[in-house]
Design a protein around this motif. Structure first.
Motif: not given
Length: 104
Positions: A29, A61, A64, A66
């Motif tokens: 992430c 995703r 919230q 990525v």
């Protein structure tokens, strides 16, 4: 992907560090990358956008967050180059993510 595009995209030290971290540690992430590279989120995100545009990374995703990984359609020769380079690369520190909620 041709060799010119691949190596041009990795010619920047920050982008190389990002890709090497993903090769060595797997999907990451943004908070992992910022912690490991000691850089701000906007700077990392700008480089991630170039790596996505260049076809080296892809994202997914989850809520919230990525997450980034090597692109599924990256040619085998690219994987070979990245794996060979990863063993000799030491451009980042392995630090814990600053927001553990993204890494559950």
């Amino acid at each position: 992907m041709n060799q010119d595009e691949f190596f041009k995209c990795l010619a920047d030290r920050t982008r190389l560090d990002i890709v090497m971290m993903i090769v060595q540690e797997g999907e990451r992430c943004v908070c992992d990358l910022t912690a490991g590279l000691g850089m701000s989120q906007p700077k990392i995100s700008r480089h991630l956008a170039l790596l996505r545009k260049g076809g080296i990374l892809q994202d997914r995703r989850q809520g919230q967050w990525v997450y980034y990984r090597l692109h599924d359609s990256l040619p085998g020769w690219c994987h070979d180059v990245l794996q060979a380079s990863a063993g000799a690369h030491s451009g980042f520190q392995q630090k814990a993510c600053v927001d553990s909620s993204c890494c559950d």
